[in-house]
Motif scaffolding. Sequence first.
Motif, PDB file in Angstrom:
ATOM      1  N   SER A  32       0.832  -1.204   0.000  1.00  0.00           N
ATOM      2  CA  SER A  32       0.000   0.000   0.000  1.00  0.00           C
ATOM      3  C   SER A  32       0.870   1.259   0.000  1.00  0.00           C
ATOM      4  O   SER A  32       1.773   1.404   0.824  1.00  0.00           O
ATOM      5  CB  SER A  32      -0.907   0.004   1.235  1.00  0.00           C
ATOM      6  N   SER A  33       0.603   2.182  -0.941  1.00  0.00           N
ATOM      7  CA  SER A  33       1.417   3.389  -1.095  1.00  0.00           C
ATOM      8  C   SER A  33       0.946   4.531  -0.208  1.00  0.00           C
ATOM      9  O   SER A  33       1.708   5.439   0.119  1.00  0.00           O
ATOM     10  CB  SER A  33       1.347   3.860  -2.549  1.00  0.00           C
ATOM     11  N   GLY A  34      -0.329   4.532   0.136  1.00  0.00           N
ATOM     12  CA  GLY A  34      -0.902   5.661   0.860  1.00  0.00           C
ATOM     13  C   GLY A  34      -1.571   6.682  -0.039  1.00  0.00           C
ATOM     14  O   GLY A  34      -2.123   7.668   0.442  1.00  0.00           O
ATOM     15  N   ALA A  56       0.644   5.375   8.042  1.00  0.00           N
ATOM     16  CA  ALA A  56       1.432   4.176   8.304  1.00  0.00           C
ATOM     17  C   ALA A  56       2.448   4.000   7.179  1.00  0.00           C
ATOM     18  O   ALA A  56       2.104   3.541   6.092  1.00  0.00           O
ATOM     19  CB  ALA A  56       0.522   2.953   8.415  1.00  0.00           C
ATOM     20  N   ASN A  57       3.689   4.440   7.451  1.00  0.00           N
ATOM     21  CA  ASN A  57       4.798   4.208   6.503  1.00  0.00           C
ATOM     22  C   ASN A  57       4.514   4.794   5.118  1.00  0.00           C
ATOM     23  O   ASN A  57       4.754   4.148   4.100  1.00  0.00           O
ATOM     24  CB  ASN A  57       5.106   2.711   6.424  1.00  0.00           C
ATOM     25  N   VAL A  58       4.015   6.007   5.098  1.00  0.00           N
ATOM     26  CA  VAL A  58       3.714   6.692   3.843  1.00  0.00           C
ATOM     27  C   VAL A  58       4.942   7.509   3.425  1.00  0.00           C
ATOM     28  O   VAL A  58       5.406   8.348   4.179  1.00  0.00           O
ATOM     29  CB  VAL A  58       2.483   7.618   4.006  1.00  0.00           C
ATOM     30  N   ALA A  59       5.470   7.236   2.239  1.00  0.00           N
ATOM     31  CA  ALA A  59       6.661   7.932   1.747  1.00  0.00           C
ATOM     32  C   ALA A  59       6.261   9.047   0.791  1.00  0.00           C
ATOM     33  O   ALA A  59       6.780   9.160  -0.313  1.00  0.00           O
ATOM     34  CB  ALA A  59       7.605   6.944   1.070  1.00  0.00           C
ATOM     35  N   GLY A 185      -0.315   1.587  -5.651  1.00  0.00           N
ATOM     36  CA  GLY A 185       0.736   2.430  -6.200  1.00  0.00           C
ATOM     37  C   GLY A 185       0.375   3.192  -7.455  1.00  0.00           C
ATOM     38  O   GLY A 185       1.188   3.934  -7.982  1.00  0.00           O
ATOM     39  N   THR A 186      -0.847   3.039  -7.950  1.00  0.00           N
ATOM     40  CA  THR A 186      -1.250   3.753  -9.151  1.00  0.00           C
ATOM     41  C   THR A 186      -2.127   4.945  -8.766  1.00  0.00           C
ATOM     42  O   THR A 186      -2.776   4.918  -7.723  1.00  0.00           O
ATOM     43  CB  THR A 186      -2.045   2.843 -10.115  1.00  0.00           C
ATOM     44  N   PRO A 187      -2.167   5.999  -9.604  1.00  0.00           N
ATOM     45  CA  PRO A 187      -2.997   7.160  -9.268  1.00  0.00           C
ATOM     46  C   PRO A 187      -4.482   6.915  -9.497  1.00  0.00           C
ATOM     47  O   PRO A 187      -5.310   7.727  -9.097  1.00  0.00           O
ATOM     48  CB  PRO A 187      -2.477   8.259 -10.203  1.00  0.00           C
ATOM     49  N   ASP A 188      -4.825   5.810 -10.132  1.00  0.00           N
ATOM     50  CA  ASP A 188      -6.227   5.523 -10.457  1.00  0.00           C
ATOM     51  C   ASP A 188      -6.762   4.357  -9.634  1.00  0.00           C
ATOM     52  O   ASP A 188      -6.013   3.521  -9.148  1.00  0.00           O
ATOM     53  CB  ASP A 188      -6.383   5.176 -11.941  1.00  0.00           C
TER      54      ASP A 188
END
Length: 224
Positions: A32-34, A56-59, A185-188
């Motif tokens: 999960s990218s956030g 949570a661990n968002v870069a 991880g995708t914007p959509d």
Amino acid sequence: GRDRDLAGRHLVVSAGGTREAIDPVRFIGNRSSGLQGLALARTALARGAEVTLLAANVALPDPPGAKVVRVESALELREAVLAAAETADAVVMAAAVADFRPAATSDSKIKKTAGEPDPIRLVQNPDILAELGERRRTGRLPGATVLVGFAAETDDVLANGAAKLARKGCDLLVVNQVGAGKAFGTPDNAATILSTGAPPLEIPLGPKEGLADTVWDLVSTRLS
Ligand code: C5P
């Protein structure tokens, strides 16, 4: 319109994915990218809300104007969510929470040894969203608090989603259709939003902001 329709509301959003420590350098995590959680935070802020983002661990950069609380593990996220929920009008659990964690975390780095490595024994993490639902049901959270979950399902979206909505005791469940370049991880994102007392809502593949605004539309309706 949507302009500042969430002013005066305190909205809590969890984003990213938990990490469950094995030793000081290793963890069990997820992809999960956030991005979806951040889109929820940004759109809520744009609509005038006060936002607590439990990251949570968002870069990714913090959304300007949000109160950001950084957490690593599911147990840390649970503490932060339960505290923030006390004053929340809505809690949206967009974070991917690990279902299991190592039963013990080694204080020192686990060494490579000859022969078979020791197995990592896992124990179950608490289900934070189900706990929120239970707290609301038993009056430990105000009955008006809106609870929203996210779920990734590959098949039987409607049946699995409806069962999960009931099991967790939440109002809305956003079911992502995972696979084929969607979600992580995708914007959509493409999703089906299941809602207690309403028919399912299909959200076609599009920016995570669009899905976020639709979630807030449904939350806003329940709050007014
Ligand atoms: O059961 P499942 O993991 O599919 O449910 C996903 C939803 O439940 C998400 O909203 C997630 O944030 C939440 N969840 C939770 N605590 C867990 C596992 C999931 O709050 N231990």
